[in-house]
Write an enzyme that holds these catalytic residues in place. Structure first.
Site, PDB file in Angstrom:
ATOM      1  CB  THR A 390      37.573  43.561  35.729  1.00  0.00           C
ATOM      2  OG1 THR A 390      37.224  44.944  35.888  1.00  0.00           O
ATOM      3  CG2 THR A 390      38.662  43.223  36.714  1.00  0.00           C
ATOM      4  N   GLY A 483      32.708  44.937  37.437  1.00  0.00           N
ATOM      5  CA  GLY A 483      32.406  46.209  38.082  1.00  0.00           C
ATOM      6  C   GLY A 483      31.762  45.990  39.437  1.00  0.00           C
TER       7      GLY A 483
END
Length: 578
Positions: A390, A483
């Site tokens: 991410t 995550g």
């Protein structure tokens, strides 16, 4: 000693004084602007941008320099990261913003998380034997949720932006069209996924050489199809993505490849402004993201638990502290499995989970000298993995507006698929739903009801863009990829700042801790003292190691208005302030 109460934190500055600031070259598309200092750390009195990529950071700073707001800069940075950081930067994914609007003195959040298509079902990833089909919800066309990024950026700009929309997208168009030089980090990432890209013609065309080999460090990487998509967005706004030519290409690719997203799914998507999760920690306010992110709820819960203990007399890497962190995490992630999901589809007891009374009860149950067993703590839940790729960035402008934003396409390079002619990767966020209804086990499968797949539902996330405030105004902007480790990375930075009074570079550098209830393993970054590891084992913790946890790009705001921007050294990053 940390500083408690409502005053500003007086951070130690030893590391801040020793961190060198590096110069990096900016691409020719930005050559007209004045030189910008980049590096792990940059200081400034008026505004700051920090992200994983120097090109994106440079574009954000230029937007601030010409009078854009923090929201304008956040949009421009996000668009640029879609070009230069395809592992997570995206047009085909989604995420969350936590925003402070200085003129209104108001905090708000924007949810642009992906949604399940109308044809999705709760058992769509199970085989004939009733068990999950390996990889079906992570790679390929059926793993894709309806993207939210472009809608999120468009909504934020329409409500709080100042500069023309096209001005914010055009730098990304030029980056995609003219290209940029591939970094060693991006080259390694390309090499890891080249085999999968070769299985999908449009992905190979977008990200590999014509002969199928990955781009190497130092090569110029141009993306003409992505430039086309960005031009459509620059001229047509979010409608170009959801109802115009981009939507047509995405819907056609879905039909041709067995995906579920339709033109109607795209046209129906909308970003939603939501009330933030708010808590307090030793007199400071914590403002973060609510459902469908679990981040803010679980962060506040863990801080409430830790507030019951005096941490300031402990060392940041001591076994006593790590034990309390681990036990707080163990309980909070159990509650995450039990209760968290899309609140638009099922009730989430946020008020109870974030209450001080509940935290006092949980804190009283933590044994100080031994580790609890996750199987016993969650015995009534057990029956018979969200990706780390991410990205987070932070922006503050001269007026005091602030944006903490985390967005993603889930796994590195998402579902690894590209709709022909669009040049951008699609997400694999459907993998964030609980894929195996009713099965929650010691391997990490969670099959509880709140996060099961349903049409139009947003999958549970761990993204935790956060603003720590003092006297009502932002003090620090914090967030990370990683995550399920995200929440614990943010927790670690917050406690380092408040409990131990660390300067922001120290708070970011400090080794991190992760426990997620199941699997029952306490994971430590590799630089914890040997005596701490030995003591934790003696307490009964099952230990694992993580080479790196997270990638926190943060900003600290001083009482006189100066900004410190720190890029996490765990991964490539760039901080700039002016």
């Amino acid at each position: 000693m940390g500083v408690h109460g409502m005053g500003r934190v007086r951070f130690r500055v030893t590391v801040a004084l020793s961190v060198s600031v590096a110069l990096i070259a900016v691409p020719s598309v930005l050559a007209s602007q004045a030189p910008i200092d980049f590096g792990r750390l940059a200081m400034g009195a008026h505004g700051a941008v920090v992200s994983v990529d120097g090109h994106a950071t440079s574009i954000g700073i230029e937007v601030l320099r010409v009078g854009g707001t923090a929201i304008d800069a956040a949009v421009a940075v996000g668009m640029a990261l879609a070009v230069t950081h395809p592992q997570a930067g995206n047009l085909g994914g989604g995420g969350f913003m936590v925003i402070y609007l200085a003129e209104e003195g108001r905090y708000t959040t924007l949810d642009f998380r992906e949604k399940a298509p109308a044809a999705a079902t709760r058992t769509m990833y199970l085989g004939e034997d009733g068990r999950p089909v390996r990889g079906l919800n992570y790679v390929g066309w059926k793993a894709v949720g309806v993207p939210g990024t472009v809608a999120g950026f468009g909504t934020a700009h329409a409500r709080w932006g100042h500069l023309p929309w096209s001005r914010l997208v055009e730098p990304a168009v030029r980056l995609a069209s003219d290209g940029f030089y591939v970094s060693p980090y991006l080259a390694r990432s390309f090499a890891r996924v080249a085999r999968i890209f070769r299985q999908h013609d449009a992905s190979a065309a977008a990200f590999l050489h014509p002969n199928g080999t990955p781009y190497m460090a130092g090569e110029r990487f141009r993306q003409p199809d992505l430039a086309w998509s960005l031009r459509q967005i620059a001229s047509g706004g979010a409608d170009a993505f959801y109802r115009g030519p981009i939507a047509e290409r995405v819907a056609a690719a879905m039909t041709a490849n067995g995906g579920l997203i339709t033109a109607a799914d795209l046209a129906a998507y909308e970003a939603i402004e939501r009330e933030p999760i708010r808590g307090t920690y030793r007199g400071y306010e914590v403002v973060s993201m609510g459902p469908p992110s679990s981040g803010g709820t679980i962060l506040v819960q863990m801080l409430n638990i830790l507030e019951q203990f005096d941490l300031s007399d402990m060392e940041p890497t001591s076994p006593e502290l790590v034990h309390l962190l681990a036990e707080s995490m163990r309980q909070a992630y159990l509650d995450r499995a039990l209760y968290l999901g899309d609140a638009d589809h099922s009730p989430v007891p946020v008020e109870r989970l974030t209450s001080k009374a509940y935290a006092r009860q949980l804190a009283a149950e933590i044994p100080r000298q031994r580790a609890r067993a996750s199987s016993e703590l969650g015995a009534g839940v057990l029956t018979t993995a969200e990706s780390p790729e991410t990205t987070h960035y932070s922006v503050v402008d001269a007026a005091g507006n602030a944006v903490s934003i985390t967005y993603t396409i889930e796994a590195g390079f998402g579902a690894k698929v590209v709709a022909a002619g669009t040049g951008f990767l699609l997400n694999n966020e459907m993998g964030d739903f609980n894929e195996w209804p009713g099965v929650t086990d010691s391997r990490g499968y969670v099959g509880t009801e709140p996060n099961l797949i349903a049409p139009g539902k947003r999958p549970l996330s761990s993204m935790t863009p956060t603003i720590v405030a003092s006297d009502g105004v932002p003090l620090a902007l914090i967030g990370s990829p990683g995550g399920k480790t995200i929440i614990n990375t943010v927790l670690r930075v917050v406690t380092n700042l408040i409990d131990f009074g660390l300067a922001l570079p120290d708070a970011v550098d400090s080794p991190r801790v992760h426990h997620q209830w199941m699997p029952d393993s306490l994971r430590l970054e590799g630089n914890f003292p040997a005596e701490t590891i030995a003591a934790l084992k003696k307490m009964g913790h099952s230990l694992g190691t993580s080479r790196l946890q997270g990638d926190a790009h943060c900003i600290y705001i001083y009482p006189d208005g100066a900004r410190m921007a720190v890029a996490d050294g765990r991964r490539s990053g760039a901080a700039a302030a002016y």
